[in-house]
Design a protein around this motif. Structure first.
Motif, PDB file in Angstrom:
ATOM      1  N   THR A 159       0.823  -1.206   0.000  1.00 18.51           N
ATOM      2  CA  THR A 159       0.000   0.000   0.000  1.00 18.51           C
ATOM      3  C   THR A 159       0.858   1.257   0.000  1.00 18.51           C
ATOM      4  O   THR A 159       2.017   1.247   0.407  1.00 18.51           O
ATOM      5  CB  THR A 159      -0.922   0.021   1.242  1.00 18.51           C
ATOM      6  N   ARG A 160       0.258   2.337  -0.495  1.00 23.87           N
ATOM      7  CA  ARG A 160       0.877   3.662  -0.453  1.00 23.87           C
ATOM      8  C   ARG A 160      -0.250   4.678  -0.319  1.00 23.87           C
ATOM      9  O   ARG A 160      -1.242   4.610  -1.056  1.00 23.87           O
ATOM     10  CB  ARG A 160       1.689   3.926  -1.723  1.00 23.87           C
ATOM     11  N   ILE A 161      -0.096   5.594   0.630  1.00 22.96           N
ATOM     12  CA  ILE A 161      -1.176   6.531   0.942  1.00 22.96           C
ATOM     13  C   ILE A 161      -1.690   7.225  -0.319  1.00 22.96           C
ATOM     14  O   ILE A 161      -0.909   7.710  -1.134  1.00 22.96           O
ATOM     15  CB  ILE A 161      -0.698   7.572   1.974  1.00 22.96           C
ATOM     16  N   PHE A 162      -3.012   7.243  -0.452  1.00 18.95           N
ATOM     17  CA  PHE A 162      -3.768   7.804  -1.571  1.00 18.95           C
ATOM     18  C   PHE A 162      -3.694   6.945  -2.830  1.00 18.95           C
ATOM     19  O   PHE A 162      -4.708   6.751  -3.493  1.00 18.95           O
ATOM     20  CB  PHE A 162      -3.343   9.238  -1.910  1.00 18.95           C
ATOM     21  N   LEU A 163      -2.533   6.424  -3.166  1.00 21.85           N
ATOM     22  CA  LEU A 163      -2.390   5.736  -4.445  1.00 21.85           C
ATOM     23  C   LEU A 163      -2.941   4.313  -4.406  1.00 21.85           C
ATOM     24  O   LEU A 163      -3.532   3.837  -5.373  1.00 21.85           O
ATOM     25  CB  LEU A 163      -0.914   5.704  -4.859  1.00 21.85           C
ATOM     26  N   ALA A 235       3.005   6.706 -15.349  1.00 22.75           N
ATOM     27  CA  ALA A 235       1.612   7.035 -15.621  1.00 22.75           C
ATOM     28  C   ALA A 235       0.754   6.767 -14.392  1.00 22.75           C
ATOM     29  O   ALA A 235       1.068   5.899 -13.573  1.00 22.75           O
ATOM     30  CB  ALA A 235       1.097   6.199 -16.791  1.00 22.75           C
ATOM     31  N   LEU A 236      -0.323   7.525 -14.281  1.00 24.00           N
ATOM     32  CA  LEU A 236      -1.318   7.266 -13.249  1.00 24.00           C
ATOM     33  C   LEU A 236      -2.695   7.341 -13.882  1.00 24.00           C
ATOM     34  O   LEU A 236      -3.032   8.333 -14.518  1.00 24.00           O
ATOM     35  CB  LEU A 236      -1.199   8.265 -12.099  1.00 24.00           C
ATOM     36  N   GLN A 237      -3.442   6.252 -13.736  1.00 20.42           N
ATOM     37  CA  GLN A 237      -4.813   6.228 -14.244  1.00 20.42           C
ATOM     38  C   GLN A 237      -5.658   7.100 -13.327  1.00 20.42           C
ATOM     39  O   GLN A 237      -5.842   6.797 -12.161  1.00 20.42           O
ATOM     40  CB  GLN A 237      -5.335   4.790 -14.244  1.00 20.42           C
ATOM     41  N   ALA A 238      -6.169   8.201 -13.861  1.00 19.92           N
ATOM     42  CA  ALA A 238      -6.833   9.202 -13.028  1.00 19.92           C
ATOM     43  C   ALA A 238      -8.350   9.074 -13.011  1.00 19.92           C
ATOM     44  O   ALA A 238      -9.007   9.738 -12.206  1.00 19.92           O
ATOM     45  CB  ALA A 238      -6.434  10.598 -13.499  1.00 19.92           C
ATOM     46  N   GLY A 239      -8.905   8.250 -13.874  1.00 20.88           N
ATOM     47  CA  GLY A 239     -10.353   8.077 -13.886  1.00 20.88           C
ATOM     48  C   GLY A 239     -10.753   7.106 -14.977  1.00 20.88           C
ATOM     49  O   GLY A 239     -10.065   6.994 -15.996  1.00 20.88           O
ATOM     50  N   TRP A 271     -18.831   4.466 -13.664  1.00 25.16           N
ATOM     51  CA  TRP A 271     -17.674   5.345 -13.801  1.00 25.16           C
ATOM     52  C   TRP A 271     -17.269   5.851 -12.422  1.00 25.16           C
ATOM     53  O   TRP A 271     -18.093   5.966 -11.521  1.00 25.16           O
ATOM     54  CB  TRP A 271     -17.981   6.532 -14.733  1.00 25.16           C
ATOM     55  N   GLY A 272     -15.968   6.104 -12.230  1.00 29.08           N
ATOM     56  CA  GLY A 272     -15.539   6.525 -10.904  1.00 29.08           C
ATOM     57  C   GLY A 272     -14.154   7.148 -10.864  1.00 29.08           C
ATOM     58  O   GLY A 272     -13.299   6.870 -11.701  1.00 29.08           O
ATOM     59  N   VAL A 273     -13.965   8.011  -9.862  1.00 29.22           N
ATOM     60  CA  VAL A 273     -12.649   8.510  -9.482  1.00 29.22           C
ATOM     61  C   VAL A 273     -12.561   8.415  -7.961  1.00 29.22           C
ATOM     62  O   VAL A 273     -13.575   8.380  -7.265  1.00 29.22           O
ATOM     63  CB  VAL A 273     -12.389   9.967  -9.930  1.00 29.22           C
ATOM     64  N   SER A 274     -11.330   8.395  -7.444  1.00 31.73           N
ATOM     65  CA  SER A 274     -11.144   8.154  -6.017  1.00 31.73           C
ATOM     66  C   SER A 274     -10.129   9.109  -5.409  1.00 31.73           C
ATOM     67  O   SER A 274      -9.603  10.009  -6.087  1.00 31.73           O
ATOM     68  CB  SER A 274     -10.664   6.714  -5.810  1.00 31.73           C
ATOM     69  N   THR A 275      -9.826   8.878  -4.127  1.00 28.86           N
ATOM     70  CA  THR A 275      -8.803   9.668  -3.440  1.00 28.86           C
ATOM     71  C   THR A 275      -7.422   9.458  -4.046  1.00 28.86           C
ATOM     72  O   THR A 275      -6.471  10.131  -3.658  1.00 28.86           O
ATOM     73  CB  THR A 275      -8.775   9.325  -1.932  1.00 28.86           C
ATOM     74  N   ARG A 276      -7.311   8.573  -5.020  1.00 25.21           N
ATOM     75  CA  ARG A 276      -6.073   8.462  -5.804  1.00 25.21           C
ATOM     76  C   ARG A 276      -5.746   9.810  -6.468  1.00 25.21           C
ATOM     77  O   ARG A 276      -4.575  10.130  -6.716  1.00 25.21           O
ATOM     78  CB  ARG A 276      -6.265   7.371  -6.863  1.00 25.21           C
ATOM     79  N   LEU A 277      -6.776  10.609  -6.756  1.00 23.30           N
ATOM     80  CA  LEU A 277      -6.548  11.927  -7.336  1.00 23.30           C
ATOM     81  C   LEU A 277      -5.718  12.813  -6.411  1.00 23.30           C
ATOM     82  O   LEU A 277      -5.005  13.709  -6.869  1.00 23.30           O
ATOM     83  CB  LEU A 277      -7.879  12.618  -7.647  1.00 23.30           C
ATOM     84  N   MET A 278      -5.816  12.569  -5.103  1.00 23.17           N
ATOM     85  CA  MET A 278      -4.991  13.326  -4.162  1.00 23.17           C
ATOM     86  C   MET A 278      -3.514  13.024  -4.399  1.00 23.17           C
ATOM     87  O   MET A 278      -2.661  13.911  -4.356  1.00 23.17           O
ATOM     88  CB  MET A 278      -5.378  12.961  -2.725  1.00 23.17           C
ATOM     89  N   GLY A 279      -3.207  11.748  -4.632  1.00 23.57           N
ATOM     90  CA  GLY A 279      -1.832  11.371  -4.941  1.00 23.57           C
ATOM     91  C   GLY A 279      -1.360  11.992  -6.235  1.00 23.57           C
ATOM     92  O   GLY A 279      -0.211  12.453  -6.341  1.00 23.57           O
TER      93      GLY A 279
END
Length: 490
Positions: A159-163, A235-239, A271-279
């Protein structure tokens, strides 16, 4: 405050972890793999929520809430869905505890075993579509446009915070439609909403595209995505936005009577986005001094730091600043007047740099005499002496410039780290350097898997803005219809 923060160039991963903690965004919890989002971090998430929720409502969606627990039998109804999530599910088997008669503390009561195990939701398609069966009878009930703000659990080992955490916050949209065309249009529309939010609010440029079959959401016919580049070239999948076809409607027998009186299965999306956007926000913009926040999402957009000795000087500065505070707030600016006399101005400056406050205004007695203030930009670390007259309009205009500049910097970084590659040798060299590689692929899952195994690079998407261009696969040399984006990813 930024003392002890690792340099990005030396250890990007450690820099990220330490910045998240030192900037008071979040911390690890007592529960392994879970996080505590602290007030400063949560205020950013609240701004994200507010903006996205307004966009969802503008496109006709309503919020609802569905259970946290899902009967295990529900997940069994859509074969590819259960296969995709089975390894990540947290399972509830009992409903009661009791004191250990041998003095060992609290134990699970063996008499309290559930007749059917419950799954802590990893995503809500199954429980929502079981509900939609009761809500949908006729074409008059469609389209059904529902969004849910919730927490979900996907059991994670690393795990890694937010990601990547075992529990995270997100929104999940679930819609039902009377035609394939309408559902596909909804899928595309929501991807556009996500892209607009990422670029206009987060100041993160994204590439819109379609996922390969290997990377598709479990249970979907098609998955669309937005992909962002972080400062380490990953890369980071943002949504994501998924066209579900009639898969879940058939699994849960959700039919509607059309205008001719015939019964048809409905068409679905999610469809969704999560707190991953914070990362993403942290990794896309921040530097070795701390956070760099786009003004639209900054909890504090402007901080005013008075430099004074004693209450008399503070009163004189406050008399000048109070009307400015009122004017800024009337313009919708989040502003803080830091009158705390327990910390020195230099310490405060470093603290607000660390927390990514876009604009810092300093004013002392000499400034008061000259009717000026010193304005420092967080994005460029530049300072300017400005007249107090008209300062509110100046600061509002400067916030807009900072928002645009942060986006441009991220866009330019992505452009300079995106490469066309035409040979396997070139591919292997460039992927080690990081960035997005535009390369031909023969369209087979087998080749996709081999490239991933050998280089840890995945196909992030088939980008919409790249035209079809026949060529040969960078790995097999077989014919290829178009270039796709490869990258290593979070």
């Amino acid at each position: 405050m930024s003392k002890g923060l690792p340099k990005r160039s030396e250890n990007y991963s450690e820099w990220y972890n330490e910045l998240v903690k030192k900037a008071d965004l979040a911390e690890n919890s007592a529960v392994r793999g879970c996080m505590i989002i602290k007030p400063y971090g949560y205020s950013i998430w609240e701004k994200m929520q507010r903006a996205l929720d307004d966009m969802f409502k503008e496109t006709g969606h309503s919020n609802a809430y569905f259970p946290l627990f899902i009967p295990k039998s529900f997940l069994s109804k859509e074969a590819s869905h259960v296969e995709g999530f089975a390894k990540e599910c947290a399972v509830i088997t009992h409903y009661r505890l009791k004191n250990d008669p041998n003095g060992g503390g609290v134990i699970v009561d063996p008499e309290a075993k559930l007749e059917e195990e419950l799954i802590v939701r990893p995503t809500s398609e199954t429980v929502i579509w079981s509900t939609y069966k009761n809500w949908i009878q006729s074409y008059r009930d469609l389209p059904l446009l529902i969004n849910q703000w919730a927490n979900v659990v996907r059991w994670e080992m690393r795990t890694r915070i937010f990601l990547r955490t075992s529990e995270f916050l997100w929104q999940e949209g679930h819609t039902a439609h009377s035609s394939r065309k309408e559902a596909e249009e909804e899928t595309a529309q929501m991807l556009d909403v996500y892209a607009t939010f990422a670029e206009e609010w987060m100041a993160v440029p994204v590439i819109k595209g379609k996922k390969t079959a290997n990377e598709r959401f479990a249970g979907a016919e098609e998955t669309l995505c937005i992909e962002a580049m972080m400062q380490d070239g990953k890369a980071l999948q943002a949504g994501t936005s998924h066209f579900l076809g009639q898969n879940f409607a058939k699994a849960f027998d959700v039919k509607f009577q059309d205008k001719s009186g015939s019964l048809e299965y409905v068409w679905g999306t999610s469809w969704g986005v999560s707190t991953r956007l914070m990362g993403a926000l942290v990794m896309a913009h921040s530097d070795d001094l701390g956070l760099v926040l786009p003004p639209k999402l900054a909890p504090i957009q402007v901080v005013i730091v008075p430099i004074f000795k004693g209450d008399e000087q503070l009163d004189q500065i406050s008399e000048k600043i109070n009307p400015i505070l009122k004017e800024l707030r009337s313009k919708g600016v989040s502003v803080k007047f830091d009158k705390d006399d327990q910390s020195r101005p230099g310490w405060k400056f470093a603290e607000y740099e660390l927390k990514g406050v876009p604009l810092r205004v300093a004013i002392g007695m000499r400034d008061l005499e000259s009717n000026t203030v010193e304005v420092a930009r967080r994005d460029t670390l530049t300072k300017e002496v400005v007249s107090i007259e008209g300062i509110s309009d100046y600061l509002v205009d400067m916030l807009d410039k900072i928002q645009a500049n942060i986006y441009k910097k991220a866009f330019d970084f992505r452009a300079s780290n995106t490469y066309e590659v035409n040979s396997w040798e070139e591919f292997c060299v460039k992927i080690e350097e990081g960035g997005f590689l535009l390369a031909h692929w023969d369209g087979t899952s087998e080749t996709e898997d081999k490239i991933k195994d050998e280089t840890k690079a995945t196909i992030r998407c088939l980008p919409f803005d790249v035209a079809d261009e026949p060529g040969v696969c960078v790995y097999t040399g077989k014919p290829s219809e178009r270039r796709v984006i490869f990258a290593r990813a979070y």
